[in-house]
Scaffold this motif. Sequence first.
Motif, PDB file in Angstrom:
ATOM      1  N   LYS A   1       0.830  -1.206   0.000  1.00 30.80           N
ATOM      2  CA  LYS A   1       0.000   0.000   0.000  1.00 30.80           C
ATOM      3  C   LYS A   1       0.865   1.256   0.000  1.00 30.80           C
ATOM      4  N   ASP A   2       1.944   1.240   0.786  1.00 26.26           N
ATOM      5  CA  ASP A   2       2.815   2.411   0.884  1.00 26.26           C
ATOM      6  C   ASP A   2       3.575   2.654  -0.414  1.00 26.26           C
ATOM      7  N   VAL A   3       4.014   1.574  -1.072  1.00 30.50           N
ATOM      8  CA  VAL A   3       4.724   1.722  -2.350  1.00 30.50           C
ATOM      9  C   VAL A   3       3.771   2.284  -3.403  1.00 30.50           C
ATOM     10  N   LEU A   4       2.546   1.761  -3.451  1.00 29.76           N
ATOM     11  CA  LEU A   4       1.555   2.274  -4.407  1.00 29.76           C
ATOM     12  C   LEU A   4       1.272   3.758  -4.158  1.00 29.76           C
ATOM     13  N   ALA A   5       1.172   4.133  -2.884  1.00 30.89           N
ATOM     14  CA  ALA A   5       0.932   5.535  -2.546  1.00 30.89           C
ATOM     15  C   ALA A   5       2.111   6.409  -2.961  1.00 30.89           C
ATOM     16  N   GLU A   6       3.330   5.889  -2.785  1.00 36.09           N
ATOM     17  CA  GLU A   6       4.530   6.647  -3.168  1.00 36.09           C
ATOM     18  C   GLU A   6       4.602   6.817  -4.681  1.00 36.09           C
ATOM     19  N   LEU A   7       4.228   5.781  -5.422  1.00 37.13           N
ATOM     20  CA  LEU A   7       4.193   5.868  -6.883  1.00 37.13           C
ATOM     21  C   LEU A   7       3.161   6.893  -7.340  1.00 37.13           C
ATOM     22  N   GLU A   8       2.013   6.881  -6.705  1.00 41.37           N
ATOM     23  CA  GLU A   8       0.954   7.824  -7.077  1.00 41.37           C
ATOM     24  C   GLU A   8       1.343   9.264  -6.749  1.00 41.37           C
TER      25      GLU A   8
ATOM     26  N   THR B   1       8.485  -6.242  -5.943  1.00 40.32           N
ATOM     27  CA  THR B   1       8.632  -6.475  -7.377  1.00 40.32           C
ATOM     28  C   THR B   1       7.753  -5.484  -8.127  1.00 40.32           C
ATOM     29  N   LEU B   2       8.370  -4.716  -9.015  1.00 42.89           N
ATOM     30  CA  LEU B   2       7.658  -3.771  -9.859  1.00 42.89           C
ATOM     31  C   LEU B   2       7.538  -4.364 -11.250  1.00 42.89           C
ATOM     32  N   ALA B   3       6.339  -4.431 -11.796  1.00 51.03           N
ATOM     33  CA  ALA B   3       6.121  -5.015 -13.113  1.00 51.03           C
ATOM     34  C   ALA B   3       5.207  -4.108 -13.927  1.00 51.03           C
ATOM     35  N   GLY B   4       5.261  -4.303 -15.252  1.00 50.82           N
ATOM     36  CA  GLY B   4       4.402  -3.529 -16.132  1.00 50.82           C
ATOM     37  C   GLY B   4       5.187  -2.899 -17.268  1.00 50.82           C
ATOM     38  N   HIS B   5       4.542  -2.012 -18.003  1.00 52.01           N
ATOM     39  CA  HIS B   5       5.151  -1.336 -19.145  1.00 52.01           C
ATOM     40  C   HIS B   5       5.120   0.165 -18.914  1.00 52.01           C
ATOM     41  N   VAL B   6       6.249   0.819 -19.122  1.00 50.65           N
ATOM     42  CA  VAL B   6       6.330   2.276 -18.970  1.00 50.65           C
ATOM     43  C   VAL B   6       6.815   2.883 -20.276  1.00 50.65           C
ATOM     44  N   ASP B   7       6.595   4.192 -20.413  1.00 52.53           N
ATOM     45  CA  ASP B   7       6.882   4.868 -21.684  1.00 52.53           C
ATOM     46  C   ASP B   7       8.322   5.330 -21.838  1.00 52.53           C
ATOM     47  N   SER B   8       9.076   5.333 -20.747  1.00 50.48           N
ATOM     48  CA  SER B   8      10.448   5.829 -20.845  1.00 50.48           C
ATOM     49  C   SER B   8      11.318   5.213 -19.763  1.00 50.48           C
ATOM     50  N   TYR B   9      12.621   5.242 -20.015  1.00 51.91           N
ATOM     51  CA  TYR B   9      13.570   4.770 -19.002  1.00 51.91           C
ATOM     52  C   TYR B   9      13.506   5.652 -17.765  1.00 51.91           C
ATOM     53  N   ALA B  10      13.295   6.965 -17.973  1.00 56.02           N
ATOM     54  CA  ALA B  10      13.225   7.890 -16.845  1.00 56.02           C
ATOM     55  C   ALA B  10      12.093   7.498 -15.892  1.00 56.02           C
ATOM     56  N   GLU B  11      10.920   7.126 -16.461  1.00 55.94           N
ATOM     57  CA  GLU B  11       9.797   6.712 -15.617  1.00 55.94           C
ATOM     58  C   GLU B  11      10.137   5.438 -14.850  1.00 55.94           C
ATOM     59  N   LYS B  12      10.799   4.510 -15.517  1.00 57.57           N
ATOM     60  CA  LYS B  12      11.221   3.270 -14.866  1.00 57.57           C
ATOM     61  C   LYS B  12      12.155   3.571 -13.706  1.00 57.57           C
ATOM     62  N   TRP B  13      13.112   4.465 -13.920  1.00 56.76           N
ATOM     63  CA  TRP B  13      14.083   4.825 -12.893  1.00 56.76           C
ATOM     64  C   TRP B  13      13.396   5.494 -11.713  1.00 56.76           C
ATOM     65  N   HIS B  14      12.474   6.417 -11.987  1.00 56.33           N
ATOM     66  CA  HIS B  14      11.770   7.120 -10.914  1.00 56.33           C
ATOM     67  C   HIS B  14      10.892   6.165 -10.109  1.00 56.33           C
ATOM     68  N   ALA B  15      10.303   5.180 -10.771  1.00 57.67           N
ATOM     69  CA  ALA B  15       9.478   4.195 -10.063  1.00 57.67           C
ATOM     70  C   ALA B  15      10.339   3.385  -9.092  1.00 57.67           C
ATOM     71  N   GLU B  16      11.517   2.989  -9.550  1.00 57.45           N
ATOM     72  CA  GLU B  16      12.429   2.231  -8.691  1.00 57.45           C
ATOM     73  C   GLU B  16      12.850   3.069  -7.486  1.00 57.45           C
ATOM     74  N   GLN B  17      13.182   4.348  -7.733  1.00 54.28           N
ATOM     75  CA  GLN B  17      13.577   5.229  -6.631  1.00 54.28           C
ATOM     76  C   GLN B  17      12.438   5.423  -5.635  1.00 54.28           C
TER      77      GLN B  17
ATOM     78  N   ALA C   1      10.009   3.316  -4.900  1.00 56.66           N
ATOM     79  CA  ALA C   1       9.861   2.104  -4.090  1.00 56.66           C
ATOM     80  C   ALA C   1      10.945   2.028  -3.016  1.00 56.66           C
ATOM     81  N   GLN C   2      12.150   2.426  -3.350  1.00 59.58           N
ATOM     82  CA  GLN C   2      13.262   2.363  -2.400  1.00 59.58           C
ATOM     83  C   GLN C   2      13.096   3.363  -1.258  1.00 59.58           C
ATOM     84  N   ARG C   3      12.307   4.413  -1.473  1.00 61.28           N
ATOM     85  CA  ARG C   3      12.100   5.410  -0.419  1.00 61.28           C
ATOM     86  C   ARG C   3      11.183   4.920   0.693  1.00 61.28           C
TER      87      ARG C   3
END
Length: 216
Positions: free
Chosen positions: A10-17, A37-53, A55-57
């Motif tokens: 729930k917290d990771v989803l909230a952080e992504l939102e 585990t983060l899965a799915g399709h994103v439009d750019s590498y930047a979005e992928k990188w920000h999603a990973e960051q 989750a780590q927060r």
Amino acid sequence: MSKSDNQIQKDVLAELEADPSVRAADIGVEVKDGIVTLAGHVDSYAEKWHAEQAAQRVSGVKGVAVEMDVKLPGENQRTDADIARAVKNTLEWNVFIPNDPIKVMVEDGWVTLTGEVPWDYQRRLAASSIRYLAGVTGVSNQLVLKPKPTETAVKASIESALKRQALQDANAIKVEVHDHDVMLSGKAHSFAEKELIHHAVWNSPGVWKVTDNIRI
């Protein structure tokens, strides 16, 4: 008390939102034993990188596995040659990065940087400066630092920084250097002074890692 996997999810989803660089609806989140585990399709590498960051927060996260694919929209499709030229141009225009020693290879949009640079901030900046280029699907930063630091050079950097701000003598800080890694110990008078010492060490050529055991 440790968080449950359900709460972490729930917290990771909230952080992504909450991150404006990420479209949370495109990303699936699963958690098992604190591993996200983060899965799915994103439009750019930047979005992928920000999603990973993002989750780590989140507190309680023990690790992040990234299984997202970068699926570029039609208008962002570019050949590897186009991407390589864009990367070289970006590096050339950045006055803080010595472009000549950096070699660029692109395969299916994935950029690999190789070569040697004098400073760690240049190594990190080279990768971050190309993260948002259209067509990039990933970045492998294989740049290495040219010189190895010495205890004398690192101590000199600390002493100069402290003297500029009229703070304590650098002899209060013990410096150990092993290859490109620096270990600091001793005592500082304040958190600000500790941060200044830390910054001075990172500004020493050849430093890859800093272990800070300084007490306040």
